[in-house]
Design a protein around this motif. Structure first.
Motif, PDB file in Angstrom:
ATOM      1  N   ALA A 132      -3.823  -6.721   1.846  1.00 47.13           N
ATOM      2  CA  ALA A 132      -4.432  -7.895   2.252  1.00 47.13           C
ATOM      3  C   ALA A 132      -3.058  -8.918   2.543  1.00 47.13           C
ATOM      4  CB  ALA A 132      -5.159  -8.487   1.196  1.00 47.13           C
ATOM      5  N   ARG A 133      -2.224  -9.004   1.386  1.00 47.59           N
ATOM      6  CA  ARG A 133      -0.939  -9.884   1.631  1.00 47.59           C
ATOM      7  C   ARG A 133       0.022  -9.380   2.770  1.00 47.59           C
ATOM      8  NH1 ARG A 133       2.794  -9.233  -2.808  1.00 47.59           N
ATOM      9  NH2 ARG A 133       3.738 -11.606  -2.064  1.00 47.59           N
ATOM     10  N   THR A 134      -0.211  -8.107   3.271  1.00 52.99           N
ATOM     11  CA  THR A 134       0.621  -7.882   4.467  1.00 52.99           C
ATOM     12  C   THR A 134       0.108  -8.385   5.621  1.00 52.99           C
ATOM     13  OG1 THR A 134       1.358  -5.708   3.375  1.00 52.99           O
ATOM     14  CG2 THR A 134       1.409  -5.863   5.984  1.00 52.99           C
ATOM     15  N   PHE A 135      -1.035  -8.497   5.844  1.00 50.03           N
ATOM     16  CA  PHE A 135      -1.601  -9.027   7.027  1.00 50.03           C
ATOM     17  C   PHE A 135      -1.659 -10.415   6.905  1.00 50.03           C
ATOM     18  CE2 PHE A 135      -3.278  -4.511   7.077  1.00 50.03           C
ATOM     19  CZ  PHE A 135      -2.566  -4.408   8.311  1.00 50.03           C
ATOM     20  N   ALA A 136      -1.853 -11.150   5.776  1.00 53.06           N
ATOM     21  CA  ALA A 136      -1.592 -12.424   5.707  1.00 53.06           C
ATOM     22  C   ALA A 136      -0.220 -12.768   6.192  1.00 53.06           C
ATOM     23  CB  ALA A 136      -2.048 -13.169   4.293  1.00 53.06           C
ATOM     24  N   TYR A 137       0.651 -12.476   5.613  1.00 52.79           N
ATOM     25  CA  TYR A 137       2.156 -12.463   6.100  1.00 52.79           C
ATOM     26  C   TYR A 137       2.431 -12.463   7.488  1.00 52.79           C
ATOM     27  CZ  TYR A 137       7.099 -13.086   5.813  1.00 52.79           C
ATOM     28  OH  TYR A 137       8.489 -13.398   6.065  1.00 52.79           O
ATOM     29  N   ALA A 140       0.626 -15.439   9.475  1.00 54.09           N
ATOM     30  CA  ALA A 140       1.244 -16.437   9.187  1.00 54.09           C
ATOM     31  C   ALA A 140       2.624 -16.355  10.110  1.00 54.09           C
ATOM     32  CB  ALA A 140       1.559 -16.731   7.764  1.00 54.09           C
ATOM     33  N   ASN A 141       3.109 -15.438  10.484  1.00 55.42           N
ATOM     34  CA  ASN A 141       4.189 -15.609  11.065  1.00 55.42           C
ATOM     35  C   ASN A 141       4.087 -14.728  12.599  1.00 55.42           C
ATOM     36  OD1 ASN A 141       6.907 -15.980   9.119  1.00 55.42           O
ATOM     37  ND2 ASN A 141       5.438 -14.836   7.814  1.00 55.42           N
ATOM     38  N   LYS A 142       2.925 -14.920  13.170  1.00 58.50           N
ATOM     39  CA  LYS A 142       2.614 -14.573  14.239  1.00 58.50           C
ATOM     40  C   LYS A 142       2.773 -12.991  14.696  1.00 58.50           C
ATOM     41  CE  LYS A 142       2.479 -19.440  15.813  1.00 58.50           C
ATOM     42  NZ  LYS A 142       1.395 -19.520  14.822  1.00 58.50           N
ATOM     43  N   GLN A 143       2.864 -12.196  13.698  1.00 59.50           N
ATOM     44  CA  GLN A 143       3.312 -10.687  14.250  1.00 59.50           C
ATOM     45  C   GLN A 143       2.136 -10.036  14.598  1.00 59.50           C
ATOM     46  OE1 GLN A 143       4.286  -8.280  10.341  1.00 59.50           O
ATOM     47  NE2 GLN A 143       6.262  -8.658  11.158  1.00 59.50           N
ATOM     48  N   LEU A 144       2.236  -9.119  15.178  1.00 59.79           N
ATOM     49  CA  LEU A 144       1.283  -8.379  15.724  1.00 59.79           C
ATOM     50  C   LEU A 144       0.742  -7.398  14.482  1.00 59.79           C
ATOM     51  CD1 LEU A 144       2.943  -6.527  18.976  1.00 59.79           C
ATOM     52  CD2 LEU A 144       1.358  -8.419  18.873  1.00 59.79           C
ATOM     53  N   ASN A 150       6.089  -1.032  19.780  1.00 58.30           N
ATOM     54  CA  ASN A 150       6.763  -2.346  19.361  1.00 58.30           C
ATOM     55  C   ASN A 150       6.829  -2.437  17.937  1.00 58.30           C
ATOM     56  OD1 ASN A 150       7.615  -4.838  18.619  1.00 58.30           O
ATOM     57  ND2 ASN A 150       6.410  -6.017  19.998  1.00 58.30           N
ATOM     58  N   LYS A 151       7.884  -2.179  17.395  1.00 62.63           N
ATOM     59  CA  LYS A 151       8.084  -2.034  15.542  1.00 62.63           C
ATOM     60  C   LYS A 151       7.903  -3.242  15.144  1.00 62.63           C
ATOM     61  CE  LYS A 151       8.725   2.350  15.915  1.00 62.63           C
ATOM     62  NZ  LYS A 151       7.703   3.511  15.465  1.00 62.63           N
ATOM     63  N   SER A 152       7.721  -4.333  15.541  1.00 59.00           N
ATOM     64  CA  SER A 152       7.622  -5.616  14.818  1.00 59.00           C
ATOM     65  C   SER A 152       6.007  -5.835  14.772  1.00 59.00           C
ATOM     66  CB  SER A 152       8.318  -7.029  15.687  1.00 59.00           C
ATOM     67  OG  SER A 152       7.972  -8.169  14.963  1.00 59.00           O
ATOM     68  N   ASN A 153       5.407  -5.169  13.773  1.00 57.93           N
ATOM     69  CA  ASN A 153       4.001  -5.213  13.421  1.00 57.93           C
ATOM     70  C   ASN A 153       3.871  -4.994  11.825  1.00 57.93           C
ATOM     71  OD1 ASN A 153       3.072  -2.381  13.009  1.00 57.93           O
ATOM     72  ND2 ASN A 153       4.259  -2.326  14.664  1.00 57.93           N
ATOM     73  N   SER A 154       2.713  -5.373  11.721  1.00 59.42           N
ATOM     74  CA  SER A 154       2.439  -5.419  10.055  1.00 59.42           C
ATOM     75  C   SER A 154       2.100  -3.897   9.709  1.00 59.42           C
ATOM     76  CB  SER A 154       0.854  -6.179  10.080  1.00 59.42           C
ATOM     77  OG  SER A 154       1.323  -7.453   9.892  1.00 59.42           O
ATOM     78  N   ILE A 155       1.793  -3.178  10.521  1.00 60.55           N
ATOM     79  CA  ILE A 155       1.488  -1.534   9.862  1.00 60.55           C
ATOM     80  C   ILE A 155       2.946  -1.179   9.751  1.00 60.55           C
ATOM     81  CG2 ILE A 155       0.837   0.738  10.667  1.00 60.55           C
ATOM     82  CD1 ILE A 155      -1.343  -0.821   9.794  1.00 60.55           C
ATOM     83  N   GLN A 156       3.918  -1.424  10.610  1.00 59.68           N
ATOM     84  CA  GLN A 156       5.318  -0.858  10.342  1.00 59.68           C
ATOM     85  C   GLN A 156       5.732  -1.285   9.039  1.00 59.68           C
ATOM     86  OE1 GLN A 156       7.047   1.142  12.462  1.00 59.68           O
ATOM     87  NE2 GLN A 156       8.587   1.104  10.841  1.00 59.68           N
ATOM     88  N   HIS A 157       5.280  -2.437   8.488  1.00 54.82           N
ATOM     89  CA  HIS A 157       5.747  -2.999   7.125  1.00 54.82           C
ATOM     90  C   HIS A 157       5.444  -1.992   6.151  1.00 54.82           C
ATOM     91  CE1 HIS A 157       7.120  -5.830   4.271  1.00 54.82           C
ATOM     92  NE2 HIS A 157       5.970  -5.837   3.657  1.00 54.82           N
ATOM     93  N   PHE A 158       4.498  -1.209   6.403  1.00 52.74           N
ATOM     94  CA  PHE A 158       4.100  -0.226   5.288  1.00 52.74           C
ATOM     95  C   PHE A 158       5.235   0.940   5.272  1.00 52.74           C
ATOM     96  CE2 PHE A 158       0.026  -1.731   6.208  1.00 52.74           C
ATOM     97  CZ  PHE A 158      -0.675  -1.799   4.953  1.00 52.74           C
ATOM     98  N   MET A 185      -3.323   2.879  -0.409  1.00 55.28           N
ATOM     99  CA  MET A 185      -2.608   2.619   0.901  1.00 55.28           C
ATOM    100  C   MET A 185      -2.442   3.744   1.715  1.00 55.28           C
ATOM    101  SD  MET A 185       0.547   0.146  -0.058  1.00 55.28           S
ATOM    102  CE  MET A 185       1.458   1.178  -0.741  1.00 55.28           C
ATOM    103  N   GLU A 186      -2.320   5.072   1.390  1.00 59.28           N
ATOM    104  CA  GLU A 186      -2.219   6.170   2.180  1.00 59.28           C
ATOM    105  C   GLU A 186      -3.649   6.425   2.903  1.00 59.28           C
ATOM    106  OE1 GLU A 186       1.327   8.944   0.512  1.00 59.28           O
ATOM    107  OE2 GLU A 186      -0.654   9.073  -0.505  1.00 59.28           O
ATOM    108  N   ALA A 187      -4.690   6.113   2.074  1.00 57.58           N
ATOM    109  CA  ALA A 187      -5.969   6.557   2.838  1.00 57.58           C
ATOM    110  C   ALA A 187      -6.334   5.212   3.747  1.00 57.58           C
ATOM    111  CB  ALA A 187      -6.949   6.242   1.398  1.00 57.58           C
ATOM    112  N   PHE A 188      -5.998   4.101   3.384  1.00 56.41           N
ATOM    113  CA  PHE A 188      -6.108   2.948   4.254  1.00 56.41           C
ATOM    114  C   PHE A 188      -5.452   3.311   5.753  1.00 56.41           C
ATOM    115  CE2 PHE A 188      -4.251  -0.864   6.571  1.00 56.41           C
ATOM    116  CZ  PHE A 188      -5.211  -1.320   6.941  1.00 56.41           C
ATOM    117  N   LEU A 189      -4.114   3.781   5.547  1.00 46.84           N
ATOM    118  CA  LEU A 189      -3.480   4.106   6.863  1.00 46.84           C
ATOM    119  C   LEU A 189      -4.268   5.115   7.733  1.00 46.84           C
ATOM    120  CD1 LEU A 189       0.351   3.801   5.593  1.00 46.84           C
ATOM    121  CD2 LEU A 189      -0.959   2.240   7.328  1.00 46.84           C
TER     122      LEU A 189
END
Length: 196
Positions: A132-137, A140-144, A150-158, A185-189
Protein backbone atom coordinates in the motif's frame (compact mmCIF):
# COMPACT_ATOMS: atom_id res chain seq x y z
CA UNK A 1 8.95 13.98 33.13
CA UNK A 2 9.05 10.17 33.13
CA UNK A 3 9.79 8.03 30.06
CA UNK A 4 6.13 7.26 29.38
CA UNK A 5 5.29 10.97 29.36
CA UNK A 6 8.31 11.70 27.18
CA UNK A 7 7.21 9.09 24.62
CA UNK A 8 3.67 10.49 24.58
CA UNK A 9 5.04 13.99 24.01
CA UNK A 10 7.30 12.69 21.22
CA UNK A 11 4.27 11.00 19.64
CA UNK A 12 2.35 14.31 19.71
CA UNK A 13 5.34 16.13 18.20
CA UNK A 14 5.56 13.56 15.40
CA UNK A 15 1.84 13.92 14.74
CA UNK A 16 2.29 17.65 14.06
CA UNK A 17 5.12 16.92 11.59
CA UNK A 18 3.62 14.02 9.64
CA UNK A 19 -0.18 14.25 9.96
CA UNK A 20 -0.65 15.48 6.37
CA UNK A 21 1.92 13.30 4.60
CA UNK A 22 0.58 11.53 1.49
CA UNK A 23 3.68 9.52 0.56
CA UNK A 24 3.29 6.64 3.04
CA UNK A 25 5.54 8.39 5.58
CA UNK A 26 2.61 9.60 7.67
CA UNK A 27 1.97 9.57 11.42
CA UNK A 28 0.60 6.01 11.23
CA UNK A 29 3.83 4.79 9.61
CA UNK A 30 5.77 6.31 12.53
CA UNK A 31 3.37 4.67 15.00
CA UNK A 32 3.73 1.24 13.39
CA UNK A 33 7.53 1.52 13.31
CA UNK A 34 7.57 2.61 16.98
CA UNK A 35 5.40 -0.36 17.99
CA UNK A 36 7.48 -2.84 15.99
CA UNK A 37 10.72 -1.35 17.39
CA UNK A 38 9.41 -1.72 20.94
CA UNK A 39 8.44 -5.35 20.29
CA UNK A 40 11.85 -6.18 18.79
CA UNK A 41 13.74 -4.27 21.52
CA UNK A 42 11.95 -6.21 24.24
CA UNK A 43 12.69 -9.53 22.53
CA UNK A 44 16.33 -8.63 21.81
CA UNK A 45 16.96 -7.08 25.26
CA UNK A 46 17.90 -3.65 23.92
CA UNK A 47 17.19 -0.18 25.32
CA UNK A 48 13.42 -0.11 24.76
CA UNK A 49 13.02 3.63 25.42
CA UNK A 50 15.76 4.62 22.95
CA UNK A 51 14.42 2.26 20.28
CA UNK A 52 10.86 3.51 20.60
CA UNK A 53 11.82 7.21 20.75
CA UNK A 54 14.14 6.92 17.73
CA UNK A 55 11.53 4.91 15.83
CA UNK A 56 8.95 7.65 16.35
CA UNK A 57 11.46 10.20 15.05
CA UNK A 58 13.28 8.14 12.40
CA UNK A 59 12.03 10.14 9.38
CA UNK A 60 12.60 13.59 10.89
CA UNK A 61 15.02 15.37 8.58
CA UNK A 62 14.64 12.87 5.72
CA UNK A 63 15.65 14.70 2.53
CA UNK A 64 12.69 13.16 0.65
CA UNK A 65 10.27 14.71 3.11
CA UNK A 66 11.73 17.99 4.38
CA UNK A 67 12.97 20.95 2.29
CA UNK A 68 15.40 22.00 5.09
CA UNK A 69 16.50 18.74 6.76
CA UNK A 70 19.22 20.25 8.97
CA UNK A 71 16.88 22.88 10.33
CA UNK A 72 14.25 20.19 11.01
CA UNK A 73 16.75 18.07 12.94
CA UNK A 74 17.91 21.09 14.95
CA UNK A 75 14.30 21.85 15.92
CA UNK A 76 13.84 18.19 16.91
CA UNK A 77 16.94 18.32 19.12
CA UNK A 78 15.69 21.49 20.83
CA UNK A 79 12.34 19.80 21.37
CA UNK A 80 14.01 16.70 22.89
CA UNK A 81 16.04 18.87 25.27
CA UNK A 82 12.84 20.71 26.25
CA UNK A 83 11.25 17.44 27.44
CA UNK A 84 14.27 16.60 29.62
CA UNK A 85 16.15 14.13 27.44
CA UNK A 86 19.83 14.39 28.34
CA UNK A 87 22.63 15.05 25.89
CA UNK A 88 23.57 11.37 25.64
CA UNK A 89 19.99 10.37 24.80
CA UNK A 90 19.66 13.10 22.15
CA UNK A 91 22.98 12.06 20.63
CA UNK A 92 21.95 8.38 20.63
CA UNK A 93 18.63 9.16 18.92
CA UNK A 94 20.38 11.22 16.25
CA UNK A 95 22.92 8.44 15.74
CA UNK A 96 20.17 5.85 15.31
CA UNK A 97 18.18 8.04 12.90
CA UNK A 98 21.23 8.77 10.76
CA UNK A 99 21.68 5.07 9.97
CA UNK A 100 18.09 3.94 9.31
CA UNK A 101 17.47 4.80 5.66
CA UNK A 102 17.75 2.16 2.92
CA UNK A 103 19.31 4.82 0.68
CA UNK A 104 22.41 4.73 2.92
CA UNK A 105 23.34 1.54 1.06
CA UNK A 106 24.82 -1.49 2.77
CA UNK A 107 25.91 0.38 5.89
CA UNK A 108 24.88 -1.58 9.00
CA UNK A 109 24.06 0.51 12.08
CA UNK A 110 26.77 0.08 14.69
CA UNK A 111 24.44 -0.25 17.70
CA UNK A 112 21.83 -2.87 18.53
CA UNK A 113 19.26 -0.09 18.90
CA UNK A 114 20.11 1.26 15.45
CA UNK A 115 19.76 -2.18 13.90
CA UNK A 116 16.39 -2.65 15.63
CA UNK A 117 14.96 0.66 14.39
CA UNK A 118 16.22 -0.09 10.88
CA UNK A 119 14.58 -3.53 11.05
CA UNK A 120 11.31 -1.99 12.25
CA UNK A 121 11.30 0.58 9.45
CA UNK A 122 12.08 -2.10 6.87
CA UNK A 123 9.31 -4.35 8.18
CA UNK A 124 6.83 -1.54 7.56
CA UNK A 125 8.07 -1.36 3.95
CA UNK A 126 7.06 -4.96 3.17
CA UNK A 127 3.92 -7.07 3.35
CA UNK A 128 0.43 -5.68 2.81
CA UNK A 129 1.29 -2.31 4.35
CA UNK A 130 4.47 -2.10 2.28
CA UNK A 131 2.50 -2.73 -0.90
CA UNK A 132 0.00 0.00 0.00
CA UNK A 133 2.80 2.44 0.89
CA UNK A 134 4.62 1.71 -2.38
CA UNK A 135 1.62 2.77 -4.44
CA UNK A 136 0.88 5.75 -2.17
CA UNK A 137 4.45 6.99 -2.64
CA UNK A 138 4.35 6.32 -6.39
CA UNK A 139 1.06 8.17 -6.77
CA UNK A 140 2.25 11.13 -4.71
CA UNK A 141 5.32 11.35 -6.95
CA UNK A 142 3.40 10.89 -10.24
CA UNK A 143 5.05 7.54 -10.90
CA UNK A 144 3.59 4.95 -13.28
CA UNK A 145 1.87 1.97 -11.71
CA UNK A 146 3.73 -0.42 -14.03
CA UNK A 147 5.27 -0.38 -17.49
CA UNK A 148 6.99 -3.34 -19.19
CA UNK A 149 9.91 -1.26 -20.51
CA UNK A 150 9.96 2.01 -18.54
CA UNK A 151 11.66 1.12 -15.25
CA UNK A 152 10.39 4.22 -13.44
CA UNK A 153 7.31 2.57 -11.96
CA UNK A 154 5.95 1.32 -8.65
CA UNK A 155 6.22 -2.39 -9.48
CA UNK A 156 9.94 -1.93 -10.24
CA UNK A 157 10.35 -0.70 -6.65
CA UNK A 158 9.63 -4.24 -5.45
CA UNK A 159 12.75 -5.47 -7.30
CA UNK A 160 14.90 -2.44 -6.49
CA UNK A 161 14.19 -2.56 -2.75
CA UNK A 162 11.28 -4.43 -1.18
CA UNK A 163 12.14 -8.00 -2.15
CA UNK A 164 15.69 -7.50 -0.84
CA UNK A 165 14.65 -6.44 2.66
CA UNK A 166 13.89 -9.90 4.13
CA UNK A 167 17.55 -10.88 3.78
CA UNK A 168 18.77 -7.58 5.23
CA UNK A 169 17.11 -7.92 8.64
CA UNK A 170 19.58 -7.85 11.53
CA UNK A 171 17.66 -9.42 14.41
CA UNK A 172 16.14 -12.88 14.77
CA UNK A 173 12.83 -11.29 15.77
CA UNK A 174 12.68 -9.19 12.60
CA UNK A 175 13.73 -12.10 10.38
CA UNK A 176 10.80 -14.14 11.70
CA UNK A 177 8.36 -11.29 11.09
CA UNK A 178 9.76 -10.58 7.62
CA UNK A 179 9.25 -14.09 6.26
CA UNK A 180 5.44 -13.97 6.07
CA UNK A 181 5.42 -10.40 4.75
CA UNK A 182 7.88 -11.33 2.02
CA UNK A 183 5.76 -14.29 0.93
CA UNK A 184 2.71 -12.02 0.76
CA UNK A 185 4.54 -9.67 -1.63
CA UNK A 186 5.61 -12.56 -3.85
CA UNK A 187 2.00 -13.76 -4.03
CA UNK A 188 0.84 -10.22 -4.81
CA UNK A 189 3.29 -9.88 -7.70
CA UNK A 190 2.26 -13.24 -9.13
CA UNK A 191 -1.40 -12.18 -9.05
CA UNK A 192 -0.56 -8.73 -10.44
CA UNK A 193 1.18 -10.18 -13.50
CA UNK A 194 -1.65 -12.64 -14.09
CA UNK A 195 -4.15 -9.79 -14.12
CA UNK A 196 -1.89 -7.51 -16.17
Amino acid sequence: MNKTDQLETIRDYVFTLFREDETGHDFFHMRRVARIARRIAEAEQADVFLCEAAAWLHDVGDTKLFPNPNETVEKMNNFLASISLNEDQVHAINHIISGVSFSKGDAIPDTLEGRIVQDADRLDAIGAIGIARTFAYGGANKQLLYHPTNKSNSIQHFYDKLLKLKDLMHTETARALAKERHQYMEAFLKQFYQEW
